[in-house]
Enzyme design. Structure first.
Site, PDB file in Angstrom:
ATOM      1  N   HIS A   1       2.269  -7.431   9.158  1.00 55.40           N
ATOM      2  CA  HIS A   1       3.026  -7.097  10.374  1.00 55.40           C
ATOM      3  C   HIS A   1       4.321  -7.892  10.437  1.00 55.40           C
ATOM      4  O   HIS A   1       4.402  -9.012   9.932  1.00 55.40           O
ATOM      5  CB  HIS A   1       2.196  -7.421  11.619  1.00 55.40           C
ATOM      6  CG  HIS A   1       1.370  -6.263  12.107  1.00 55.40           C
ATOM      7  ND1 HIS A   1       1.490  -5.741  13.372  1.00 55.40           N
ATOM      8  CD2 HIS A   1       0.416  -5.536  11.491  1.00 55.40           C
ATOM      9  CE1 HIS A   1       0.645  -4.738  13.516  1.00 55.40           C
ATOM     10  NE2 HIS A   1      -0.019  -4.594  12.388  1.00 55.40           N
TER      11      HIS A   1
ATOM     12  N   GLU B   1       3.867   1.606  11.662  1.00 52.46           N
ATOM     13  CA  GLU B   1       4.090   1.690  13.095  1.00 52.46           C
ATOM     14  C   GLU B   1       5.538   1.307  13.396  1.00 52.46           C
ATOM     15  O   GLU B   1       6.105   0.421  12.754  1.00 52.46           O
ATOM     16  CB  GLU B   1       3.163   0.733  13.867  1.00 52.46           C
ATOM     17  CG  GLU B   1       1.689   0.916  13.580  1.00 52.46           C
ATOM     18  CD  GLU B   1       1.197  -0.014  12.475  1.00 52.46           C
ATOM     19  OE1 GLU B   1       1.927  -0.961  12.105  1.00 52.46           O
ATOM     20  OE2 GLU B   1       0.084   0.221  11.982  1.00 52.46           O
TER      21      GLU B   1
END
Length: 317
Positions: free
Chosen positions: A38, A106
């Site tokens: 991430h 994402e």
């Protein structure tokens, strides 16, 4: 019987904690590691997000367990030629015990350079082309590529493992699962759904590796464990495509009040009931998974590893 692994959360812990968790996982009897990739955490309460490739380098020295990213998006924030170099080096560092888990990503992580966030069908096209580029680079030969989404010019990886890095594809719906079956070396998903496993295997996955993961919260006080999950990981209870399209932790925090304690209790193993923990993992085994990864939410990592070492893993083995 599946292998059971531990899922390292880079959103919730910094590098030193992650390395210590990996050591405890190996000592507790877990057989492999997942690690998230991430740029941002899902919310500020999680509070971390170290660069995964640096942490993998440290893991290669700290433990002997196989490591896989779960998952890397090699399409927007990082060019696939750069991801290929990172993955190849990780495979060399781990002695060939590295797998590259990839997905369509994402907006939370991938919009940070100002690029447009594409719709799902375009992201799937980009992922397939990125995989083609990375596989060519894993050969160690010079690569030139002029594709729909990527250009590679005179690129060659000089540090490569003896065998190409396996690429597993994450899929939560039929289109991504079909892509995994067609071009992946394995399949990753986060629910023990046998129909998805069956689609992957019938769509070209055959006997390839199927891996799944689950988040839970061990603790002697079930209500406190529920509160911990609700505080740190409310995002996992949000429906639809919000997880893919919301751009910042702040947006996820704005939706967190929609998540109730009842939603957490109904959908997450919380507390210290051994049978509940065993049943949650057995569900993956019954659905045909080859590897199952567990993540402990919250600060009581040592208590979790003691609990799994003495009470849960012996029943699964």
């Amino acid at each position: 019987m599946p292998e059971y692994g531990y899922f390292l959360s880079t959103e919730e812990f910094g590098p030193a904690d992650l390395i210590e968790q990996a050591r405890m996982a190996e000592q507790a009897g877990f057989q492999c590691l997942w690690i998230s990739d991430h740029y941002h955490p899902w919310n500020d309460a999680q509070g971390q997000s170290p660069f995964v490739w640096s942490v993998i380098g440290a893991l290669s020295e700290a433990v002997s367990l196989p490591v896989e990213t779960a998952v890397t998006c090699p399409t927007v924030r990082m060019h696939p030629a750069v991801v290929a170099q990172a993955a190849a080096t990780s495979a060399v560092q781990t002695g060939g015990r590295f797998r590259l888990g990839v997905g369509t990503g994402e907006a939370l992580n991938e919009h940070v350079l100002g690029d447009r966030w594409p719709p799902t069908h375009v992201r799937l096209e980009m992922l397939e082309e990125a995989i083609q580029v990375m596989r060519r680079l894993f050969t160690g030969e010079e690569v030139n590529h002029q594709g729909t989404h990527y250009t590679v010019e005179n690129a060659r990886l000089y540090t490569v493992p003896d065998e190409p890095v396996p690429i597993d594809i994450s899929g939560f719906g039929p289109k991504a699962t079909a892509l995994a079956g067609r071009v992946g070396d394995g399949y990753i998903t986060m629910a023990p759904e046998e129909p998805m496993v069956s689609q992957f295997r019938k769509g070209g996955g055959g006997g390839k590796l199927v891996s799944g993961g689950t988040k839970l919260c061990y603790g002697p006080d079930r209500d406190e464990a529920v509160r911990t999950v609700r505080e740190l990981w409310p995002n996992q209870f949000l429906p639809g495509e919000m997880g893919q399209i919301l751009p910042t932790p702040r947006h996820f925090e704005q939706l967190a009040p929609l998540v109730t304690d009842e939603m957490v209790r109904d959908n997450t193993v919380c507390g210290d009931d051994v049978d509940e923990h065993v049943a949650a993992l057995n569900a993956f085994a019954e659905a045909g998974f080859d590897r199952v990864y567990v993540n402990q939410i919250g600060p009581d990592q040592r208590g979790f590893f003691d609990f799994y070492r003495t009470k849960v893993l012996p029943q699964l083995q």
